[in-house]
Design an enzyme around this catalytic site. Structure first.
Site, PDB file in Angstrom:
ATOM      1  N   THR A 116      38.915  -4.561  20.766  1.00  0.00           N
ATOM      2  CA  THR A 116      38.021  -4.501  21.918  1.00  0.00           C
ATOM      3  C   THR A 116      37.295  -5.825  22.088  1.00  0.00           C
ATOM      4  O   THR A 116      36.869  -6.426  21.091  1.00  0.00           O
ATOM      5  CB  THR A 116      36.960  -3.370  21.840  1.00  0.00           C
TER       6      THR A 116
ATOM      7  N   GLN B 216      37.011 -11.731  31.754  1.00  0.00           N
ATOM      8  CA  GLN B 216      36.715 -11.826  30.320  1.00  0.00           C
ATOM      9  C   GLN B 216      37.810 -11.258  29.421  1.00  0.00           C
ATOM     10  O   GLN B 216      37.823 -11.497  28.232  1.00  0.00           O
ATOM     11  CB  GLN B 216      35.414 -11.076  29.997  1.00  0.00           C
ATOM     12  N   ARG B 217      38.699 -10.443  29.991  1.00  0.00           N
ATOM     13  CA  ARG B 217      39.756  -9.864  29.148  1.00  0.00           C
ATOM     14  C   ARG B 217      41.134 -10.457  29.444  1.00  0.00           C
ATOM     15  O   ARG B 217      42.109 -10.088  28.807  1.00  0.00           O
ATOM     16  CB  ARG B 217      39.922  -8.358  29.331  1.00  0.00           C
TER      17      ARG B 217
ATOM     18  N   GLY C 135      40.445   0.729  20.875  1.00  0.00           N
ATOM     19  CA  GLY C 135      39.020   0.782  20.557  1.00  0.00           C
ATOM     20  C   GLY C 135      38.584   2.166  20.098  1.00  0.00           C
ATOM     21  O   GLY C 135      39.415   2.957  19.632  1.00  0.00           O
TER      22      GLY C 135
ATOM     23  N   ASP D 286      34.498  -5.900  23.252  1.00  0.00           N
ATOM     24  CA  ASP D 286      33.075  -5.567  23.104  1.00  0.00           C
ATOM     25  C   ASP D 286      32.561  -5.767  21.683  1.00  0.00           C
ATOM     26  O   ASP D 286      31.347  -5.818  21.469  1.00  0.00           O
ATOM     27  CB  ASP D 286      32.835  -4.103  23.503  1.00  0.00           C
TER      28      ASP D 286
ATOM     29  N   GLY E 207      37.705   4.933  21.648  1.00  0.00           N
ATOM     30  CA  GLY E 207      38.349   6.069  22.310  1.00  0.00           C
ATOM     31  C   GLY E 207      39.742   6.303  21.739  1.00  0.00           C
ATOM     32  O   GLY E 207      40.126   7.432  21.409  1.00  0.00           O
TER      33      GLY E 207
ATOM     34  N   HIS F  63      36.587  -8.605  34.843  1.00  0.00           N
ATOM     35  CA  HIS F  63      37.801  -8.576  34.030  1.00  0.00           C
ATOM     36  C   HIS F  63      38.344  -9.951  33.670  1.00  0.00           C
ATOM     37  O   HIS F  63      39.295 -10.048  32.885  1.00  0.00           O
ATOM     38  CB  HIS F  63      38.872  -7.727  34.726  1.00  0.00           C
TER      39      HIS F  63
ATOM     40  N   GLU G  92      26.279  -5.801  30.856  1.00  0.00           N
ATOM     41  CA  GLU G  92      26.461  -4.734  31.857  1.00  0.00           C
ATOM     42  C   GLU G  92      25.745  -3.435  31.482  1.00  0.00           C
ATOM     43  O   GLU G  92      25.375  -2.647  32.337  1.00  0.00           O
ATOM     44  CB  GLU G  92      27.953  -4.448  32.059  1.00  0.00           C
TER      45      GLU G  92
HETATM   46  O1  F6P Z   1      35.754  -1.896  26.560  1.00  0.00           O
HETATM   47  C1  F6P Z   1      36.217  -3.039  27.186  1.00  0.00           C
HETATM   48  C2  F6P Z   1      35.684  -3.137  28.581  1.00  0.00           C
HETATM   49  O2  F6P Z   1      36.182  -4.320  29.160  1.00  0.00           O
HETATM   50  C3  F6P Z   1      34.183  -3.022  28.716  1.00  0.00           C
HETATM   51  O3  F6P Z   1      33.524  -4.214  28.374  1.00  0.00           O
HETATM   52  C4  F6P Z   1      34.037  -2.588  30.152  1.00  0.00           C
HETATM   53  O4  F6P Z   1      32.852  -1.862  30.379  1.00  0.00           O
HETATM   54  C5  F6P Z   1      35.221  -1.686  30.348  1.00  0.00           C
HETATM   55  O5  F6P Z   1      36.171  -2.051  29.371  1.00  0.00           O
HETATM   56  C6  F6P Z   1      35.827  -1.778  31.723  1.00  0.00           C
HETATM   57  O6  F6P Z   1      36.983  -1.039  31.746  1.00  0.00           O
HETATM   58  P1  F6P Z   1      37.927  -0.822  33.008  1.00  0.00           P
HETATM   59  O7  F6P Z   1      37.360  -1.552  34.151  1.00  0.00           O
HETATM   60  O8  F6P Z   1      39.256  -1.323  32.602  1.00  0.00           O
HETATM   61  O9  F6P Z   1      37.941   0.655  33.221  1.00  0.00           O
END
Ligand code: F6P
Length: 368
Positions: free
Chosen positions: A142, A292-293, A119, A144, A121, A290, A239
């Site tokens: 990402t 969602q991922r 993403g 997002d 970063g 998480h 969030e």
């Molecule tokens: O950028 C992806 C994402 O899942 C965001 O939606 C969320 O804020 C962040 O990463 C959470 O990241 P982690 O919990 O892995 O540090």
């Protein structure tokens, strides 16, 4: 001599990462010349650690990989070549710049280029590596969907599907118990996951970072709905949602090398605000987090990610370094990495038809 590419997956994991890896490897092995593709384990840590951890990716290893969630070469959202955490003898941590070491090692091992899948970063790191003289091609990743220059990032459609399925389940339980449900979704500063989920699920209220909310407006919407005989209400909140004061809800990172605030908890904040305003209905909060991922990417993300992988390899082959693969319907093309980093891709409440459509079917955004 064989050409060599090193792939890294950086930042939070995302459904479709493995499909990109498979796309790169399979495309590279169609070439007459020999191309060897390696995975750098745990983003760039694999080449920054005292003991190098990289693995050659064979056709056999990537066979059927497009279906699998996560990333087989691991990832991290901490550290990186310019901020590498090293534990000292006394147990405290030192943050070191290991970028020159990385360049030296890449040269010694004879890599033509890196493909950095990540993403904003990770792509900022791609740009810094290019400035050091390392050849990089970026692939936008990402859930997002907040990277500009591409219509979509892979992983987003899967996150929306997961969130929508969860939302549908909350609707039936909200209805049965005449409750108010607040479902908190990810997305950082962008409201894309919340907005798409709210429309797909038919939420009564959708709160996104781009539209500051007023709890009184939401309380009124809830009361009107109960008065009209529909004794339940479903809210999606991103969030990164905030009121007019611009303050987000979250906590400081605890892991060494992690410099990002951990967003989370705004659903509970909204619940309390509604109770303080006198809402007497049972208000419950579900944070998807998480989930969602995780898991299998939906077909859309597998297709997009495969195309991104193929294009990333082709950019390396054509030595078009410093570019990010992007999707501009119907084409897969590329833009300079710095171009993509200029601005995040956020919901534009006055311009995006999605917001207009949502308001037109009665959805409240907490602003009016
Ligand atoms: O950028 C992806 C994402 O899942 C965001 O939606 C969320 O804020 C962040 O990463 C959470 O990241 P982690 O919990 O892995 O540090």
């Amino acid at each position: 001599m064989a050409h060599k590419i090193l792939i890294a997956t950086g930042g939070g994991d995302c459904p479709g990462l493995n499909a990109v890896i498979r796309g790169i490897v399979k495309r590279a092995h169609q070439e007459e010349e020999e191309w060897k593709i390696y995975g750098c384990i745990e983003s760039f840590n694999g080449i920054l650690k005292d003991e190098i951890e990289i693995v050659e990716l064979t056709d056999q290893m990537v066979s059927g990989l497009h279906v699998k969630g996560g990333t087989i070469i691991k990832t991290t959202n901490k550290g990186g070549p310019f901020h590498f955490p090293v534990k000292k003898a006394d147990g405290s941590w030192d943050i070191q710049d290991r970028s020159q070491l990385m360049k030296k090692r890449l040269d010694e091992m004879g890599f033509d280029a890196i493909i950095n899948i990540g993403g904003d970063g990770s792509q900022a790191i791609s740009k810094q590596l290019m400035d050091l003289g390392i050849n990089v091609v970026g692939v936008p990743k990402t859930i997002d969907n907040d990277l500009s220059s591409t219509d979509f990032t892979f992983g987003f459609q899967t996150a929306v599907q997961i969130a929508t399925e969860a939302f549908d389940k909350l609707v039936t339980t909200a209805d049965s118990h005449s409750r108010v449900f607040i479902m908190e979704v990810m997305g950082r500063d962008a409201g894309w996951i919340a907005l798409h989920t709210a429309i797909a699920g038919g939420a009564e209220v959708c709160i996104i970072p781009e539209i500051p909310y007023d709890p009184k407006v939401i309380a009124k919407k809830i009361e009107t709905r109960y008065k009209n005989g529909l004794g339940f209400c479903n809210i999606v909140i991103a969030e990164g949602a905030k009121k007019a004061d611009g303050k987000v809800t979250g906590s400081a990172p605890t892991a060494v090398g992690d410099r990002h605030i951990k967003l989370g908890g705004v659903g509970d904040v909204l619940r309390q605000e509604l109770l303080d305003l006198g809402i007497e209905h049972d208000v419950r909060v579900t944070v998807l987090g998480h989930l969602q991922r995780g898991g299998t990417p939906v077909a859309y993300d597998r297709i997009l990610a495969t195309q991104f992988g193929v294009k990333a390899f082709e950019l390396v082959k054509e030595q078009k370094y410093g570019n990010l693969v992007v999707y501009h319907h119907p084409d897969i093309s590329y833009v300079p990495i710095e171009e993509a980093l200029k601005q995040p891709h956020l919901v534009q409440p006055d311009k995006d038809f999605l917001v207009h459509a949502a308001k037109s079917v009665g959805m409240c955004f907490g602003d009016e």
